[in-house]
Design a protein around this motif. Structure first.
Motif, PDB file in Angstrom:
ATOM      1  N   LEU A   1      19.470  -8.340  25.258  1.00 43.66           N
ATOM      2  CA  LEU A   1      19.126  -7.132  24.514  1.00 43.66           C
ATOM      3  C   LEU A   1      17.752  -7.291  23.866  1.00 43.66           C
ATOM      4  O   LEU A   1      16.943  -6.370  23.888  1.00 43.66           O
ATOM      5  N   VAL A   2      17.488  -8.471  23.313  1.00 47.42           N
ATOM      6  CA  VAL A   2      16.198  -8.736  22.668  1.00 47.42           C
ATOM      7  C   VAL A   2      15.078  -8.644  23.699  1.00 47.42           C
ATOM      8  O   VAL A   2      14.065  -7.982  23.475  1.00 47.42           O
ATOM      9  N   SER A   3      15.264  -9.303  24.839  1.00 48.58           N
ATOM     10  CA  SER A   3      14.213  -9.288  25.859  1.00 48.58           C
ATOM     11  C   SER A   3      13.973  -7.880  26.377  1.00 48.58           C
ATOM     12  O   SER A   3      12.838  -7.481  26.616  1.00 48.58           O
ATOM     13  N   LYS A   4      15.040  -7.104  26.525  1.00 49.08           N
ATOM     14  CA  LYS A   4      14.891  -5.735  26.996  1.00 49.08           C
ATOM     15  C   LYS A   4      14.168  -4.881  25.961  1.00 49.08           C
ATOM     16  O   LYS A   4      13.274  -4.106  26.301  1.00 49.08           O
ATOM     17  N   THR A   5      14.542  -5.025  24.706  1.00 56.64           N
ATOM     18  CA  THR A   5      13.933  -4.221  23.648  1.00 56.64           C
ATOM     19  C   THR A   5      12.434  -4.472  23.554  1.00 56.64           C
ATOM     20  O   THR A   5      11.627  -3.540  23.611  1.00 56.64           O
TER      21      THR A   5
ATOM     22  N   TYR B   1      11.285  -9.803  31.643  1.00 55.74           N
ATOM     23  CA  TYR B   1      11.702  -8.403  31.691  1.00 55.74           C
ATOM     24  C   TYR B   1      10.501  -7.498  31.986  1.00 55.74           C
ATOM     25  O   TYR B   1      10.565  -6.625  32.847  1.00 55.74           O
ATOM     26  N   PHE B   2       9.409  -7.721  31.263  1.00 50.68           N
ATOM     27  CA  PHE B   2       8.201  -6.921  31.464  1.00 50.68           C
ATOM     28  C   PHE B   2       7.697  -7.058  32.902  1.00 50.68           C
ATOM     29  O   PHE B   2       7.373  -6.068  33.559  1.00 50.68           O
ATOM     30  N   THR B   3       7.667  -8.280  33.398  1.00 49.44           N
ATOM     31  CA  THR B   3       7.203  -8.542  34.761  1.00 49.44           C
ATOM     32  C   THR B   3       8.048  -7.797  35.774  1.00 49.44           C
ATOM     33  O   THR B   3       7.520  -7.153  36.696  1.00 49.44           O
ATOM     34  N   GLU B   4       9.357  -7.833  35.588  1.00 51.46           N
ATOM     35  CA  GLU B   4      10.270  -7.131  36.494  1.00 51.46           C
ATOM     36  C   GLU B   4      10.016  -5.622  36.480  1.00 51.46           C
ATOM     37  O   GLU B   4       9.965  -4.981  37.529  1.00 51.46           O
ATOM     38  N   ARG B   5       9.832  -5.065  35.296  1.00 56.04           N
ATOM     39  CA  ARG B   5       9.603  -3.608  35.165  1.00 56.04           C
ATOM     40  C   ARG B   5       8.292  -3.188  35.835  1.00 56.04           C
ATOM     41  O   ARG B   5       8.239  -2.182  36.536  1.00 56.04           O
TER      42      ARG B   5
END
Length: 184
Positions: A4-8, A97-101
């Motif tokens: 959740l933290v990484s996604k936020t 997460y950012f890299t994936e997005r």
């Protein structure tokens, strides 16, 4: 909780990057890759930032001294936020997460291919071309691994999709079927 933290935080960075356009997101992606390499090469910095005995204000000053003016304001701001919220340890997951997005936005697929023997360059190109044709991605980032235990065939993983055509899996399936017949 860490997810959740990484996604936020990762989503917030992604939205900031996208406000400036897809090109800016690509630039940030490259910058994150460089920062990741820098942090990996300097594990002492990681230890320093995670040390519970160092006050938060000192850590923020360290971030400012090390990164201010050397990396983008967006990444410097991210570092400051994660340090002030005591989430520095989640930084690799945030970057992932950012890299994936961004890769999804740029239509770059990431494929993990496992084979029993090493593939020739031509075979690797053939696999990549086939994946590009069937996946809808414009570009593929290929990762190859050799695992003799699969006996033959290959296992391909893209995101959460797995295509397993390994001989080992087929033999396991056949074994289960034969056991069902004997027991039934």
């Amino acid at each position: 909780m860490a997810k959740l933290v990484s996604k936020t935080y990762g989503e917030a960075l992604y939205e900031i990057a996208m406000e400036s356009g897809v090109g800016r997101a690509g630039e940030l992606l490259e910058e994150i890759h460089c920062v990741n390499e820098l942090l990996t090469a300097n594990p002492q910095f990681d230890e320093l930032m995670k040390h519970p005995g160092i006050p938060k204000q000192d850590k923020l000053q360290i971030v400012s001294n090390v990164f201010k003016g050397r990396i983008s304001d967006e990444l410097t701001g991210l570092f400051e936020v994660v340090v002030s919220k005591e989430r520095y340890g989640d930084l690799p997951a945030i970057f992932a997460y950012f890299t994936e997005r961004v890769k999804e936005q740029l239509r770059i697929g990431v494929a993990y291919v496992t084979t029993a023997v090493e593939l020739s360059r031509q075979q690797q190109r053939d696999v990549e071309v086939k994946l590009l044709e069937t996946s809808g991605y414009e570009k593929m980032e290929m990762h190859y691994e050799v695992d003799a235990s699969i006996i033959g065939g290959m296992i391909i993983r893209i995101n959460d999709r797995v295509v397993d055509s390994s001989v080992r899996t087929k033999l396991d399936s056949l074994t289960k079927q034969l056991l069902q017949i004997q027991l039934g």
